[in-house]
Design an enzyme around this catalytic site. Structure first.
Site, PDB file in Angstrom:
ATOM      1  N   GLU A 167       0.836  -1.209   0.000  1.00 34.07           N
ATOM      2  CA  GLU A 167       0.000   0.000   0.000  1.00 34.07           C
ATOM      3  C   GLU A 167       0.871   1.259   0.000  1.00 34.07           C
ATOM      4  O   GLU A 167       0.648   2.185  -0.782  1.00 34.07           O
ATOM      5  CB  GLU A 167      -0.901   0.010   1.247  1.00 34.07           C
ATOM      6  CG  GLU A 167      -1.699   1.311   1.375  1.00 34.07           C
ATOM      7  CD  GLU A 167      -2.634   1.337   2.584  1.00 34.07           C
ATOM      8  OE1 GLU A 167      -2.600   0.388   3.393  1.00 34.07           O
ATOM      9  OE2 GLU A 167      -3.396   2.321   2.695  1.00 34.07           O
ATOM     10  N   ARG A 224       5.944  31.607 -21.816  1.00 38.26           N
ATOM     11  CA  ARG A 224       5.992  33.021 -21.438  1.00 38.26           C
ATOM     12  C   ARG A 224       7.138  33.714 -22.170  1.00 38.26           C
ATOM     13  O   ARG A 224       8.161  33.088 -22.478  1.00 38.26           O
ATOM     14  CB  ARG A 224       6.222  33.166 -19.925  1.00 38.26           C
ATOM     15  CG  ARG A 224       5.013  32.732 -19.130  1.00 38.26           C
ATOM     16  CD  ARG A 224       5.221  32.996 -17.662  1.00 38.26           C
ATOM     17  NE  ARG A 224       4.042  32.570 -16.932  1.00 38.26           N
ATOM     18  CZ  ARG A 224       3.952  32.542 -15.613  1.00 38.26           C
ATOM     19  NH1 ARG A 224       4.984  32.919 -14.877  1.00 38.26           N
ATOM     20  NH2 ARG A 224       2.849  32.160 -15.020  1.00 38.26           N
ATOM     21  N   GLN A 248      14.758  34.758 -13.054  1.00 37.56           N
ATOM     22  CA  GLN A 248      15.720  33.848 -12.417  1.00 37.56           C
ATOM     23  C   GLN A 248      15.061  33.149 -11.221  1.00 37.56           C
ATOM     24  O   GLN A 248      15.263  31.966 -10.985  1.00 37.56           O
ATOM     25  CB  GLN A 248      16.940  34.640 -11.947  1.00 37.56           C
ATOM     26  CG  GLN A 248      18.019  33.731 -11.423  1.00 37.56           C
ATOM     27  CD  GLN A 248      19.157  34.491 -10.798  1.00 37.56           C
ATOM     28  OE1 GLN A 248      18.962  35.380  -9.956  1.00 37.56           O
ATOM     29  NE2 GLN A 248      20.365  34.192 -11.219  1.00 37.56           N
TER      30      GLN A 248
END
Ligand SMILES: Cc1cc2nc3c(=O)[nH]c(=O)nc-3n(C[C@H](O)[C@H](O)[C@H](O)COP(=O)(O)OP(=O)(O)OC[C@H]3O[C@@H](n4cnc5c(N)ncnc54)[C@H](O)[C@@H]3O)c2cc1C
Length: 388
Positions: free
Chosen positions: A257, A283, A288
């Site tokens: 699990e 974009r 930076q």
């Protein structure tokens, strides 16, 4: 306002597989990825809104031969090794709904495995075979109100009666709790309970069993239920594994699990990261500061991948991996939550739009450090494996 939804931008393809993955695994990965995109993702918004996914999904997966991917062929499985199951965990995470992935995962990853491992031949025929066909859905019922992390304090009582047991008690936060046909249930079989007095019974939905849904922050498409058992008669042959040895079953099951949860987190991280980088690259200018945030996320992602795959290699080879599994679970769930939050922030308003899908992933990822054992419990286990 125009927006681009997560899952609609082509992701990076990995040219050469590294161990434990082979070309076969990678071919399966790509096939499954396309299927998830075409067959699951289109339903996700509606299923999240309805707080319920269509149970037909189990049948769809069974038809493809994927529901029982890592189960033995004699019970209807595909007989593939654990690495195939790992690919499936990672790729189902790309469906865009943690709840849908959790509902499928609870059935094949946590509730049916104890039947496959500890069940008698008759039990496998009765529950595993229809379970792998998607005809009967299973849930694992351990957690109780007041007994979450402290599994030893469960109170649901099974008392001996003629021909079996009479069960009284309540379970909570059970994934597939409402839809399940059968509950693989932890019960006290001695008055004291605890490590030497806990057993597992498979309790079928029927007289005395009631289930009601719980509403939560994330995983909306998954039904999380509260189950009440009132004087439920459970026949003798529904005992799973040995009487009073239930803790053995719990511990064995937790490994698969928790590793599965690490793989799901990795899949979710990859998808959001790739989407965010692709959007940022469009974009005109990336500062930076943004570039450095992205670099930090890349580092986190690869760290999770390295630890999770190292753990998978051990687990798939049948080696003891309690320490590694605990580390992978701890690291991945936190890292997923942090990455979703970071990506949302870097994308600005686009990140918070419901249509983009990241806000859902952020809500879903908040549940990871709780379910399957909390961060503190992982640290406790880790500390113990280090001899402290
Ligand atoms: C979405 C979801 C699905 C789930 N599905 C299932 C399911 O299918 N089946 C099932 O049986 N359970 C399921 N669970 C339950 C899950 O296993 C429990 O939530 C988990 O074990 C934690 O228990 P709890 O929520 O009662 O928290 P608690 O145990 O009450 O913990 C509360 C807080 O105390 C901290 N804490 C507890 N003990 C210690 C300690 N010893 N040291 C330090 N800190 C500690 C915890 O870390 C946590 O921060 C699910 C949970 C969620 C959220």
């Amino acid at each position: 306002m125009g927006f681009v939804a997560i899952g609609t931008i082509p992701e990076t393809r990995y040219p050469a597989p590294l161990p434990p993955f082979t070309n076969e695994h990678e071919a399966f990965r790509m096939e499954l990825r396309e299927w998830v995109r075409a067959e699951l993702r289109p339903h996700v918004v509606a299923w999240e809104r309805d707080e319920w996914f269509d149970g037909a999904v189990f049948g769809w997966l069974a038809e493809k031969g994927w529901l029982g991917l890592s189960y033995p062929t004699e019970y209807g499985g595909a007989g593939k090794d654990r690495v195939w199951g790992a690919v499936m965990s990672e790729e189902l995470a790309r469906c865009g709904s943690g709840g849908l992935a959790a509902g499928i995962g609870a059935h094949i990853g946590i509730a049916l495995p104890p039947i496959a491992t500890f069940g008698t031949e008759a039990q496998k025929q009765r529950w595993l075979v229809p379970g792998l066909r998607g005809e009967k859905i299973a849930a694992l019922a351990i957690t109780e109100p007041g007994a979450g992390s402290d599994v030893a304090s469960i109170r649901t009582r099974a008392e001996r009666v003629d021909g079996g047991w009479r069960v009284n008690g309540a379970k909570t936060f059970i994934t597939n709790g409402v839809r399940a046909d059968l509950y693989v249930t932890a019960v006290r079989t001695t008055p004291e309970g605890g490590h030497h007095g806990t057993s597992f019974l498979v309790i079928e939905k029927g007289e005395g069993v009631t289930a009601s849904p719980l509403h939560k922050l994330g995983w909306h498409a998954s039904d999380t239920g509260e189950i009440a058992f009132a004087d439920v008669f459970v026949p003798e042959d529904h005992l799973l594994g040995e009487e009073n040895r239930g803790f053995h079953l719990i511990m064995a099951n937790f490994q698969g699990e928790r590793l599965g949860m690490a793989l799901v987190a990795l899949g979710e991280m990859r998808e959001t990261f790739e989407f965010t980088v692709a959007r940022l690259a469009e974009r005109e200018k990336v500062s930076q500061s943004v570039r450095h945030h992205v670099a930090e996320m890349a580092l986190s992602l690869e760290t999770v991948a390295a630890l999770t795959y190292a753990t998978l290699r051990r687990h798939a080879a049948g080696q003891e991996a309690v320490r590694e599994v605990s580390m992978a679970k701890l690291l991945s769930q936190r890292a997923n939550l942090e990455l979703q939050e970071q990506c949302m922030y870097l994308l600005g308003v686009e990140g918070v739009l419901a249509e983009t899908g990241i806000e859902r992933k952020l809500r879903d990822s908040r549940l990871g450090p709780i379910g399957g054992g909390t961060d503190e419990i992982m640290k406790e286990i880790l500390g113990k494996t280090l001899g402290l």
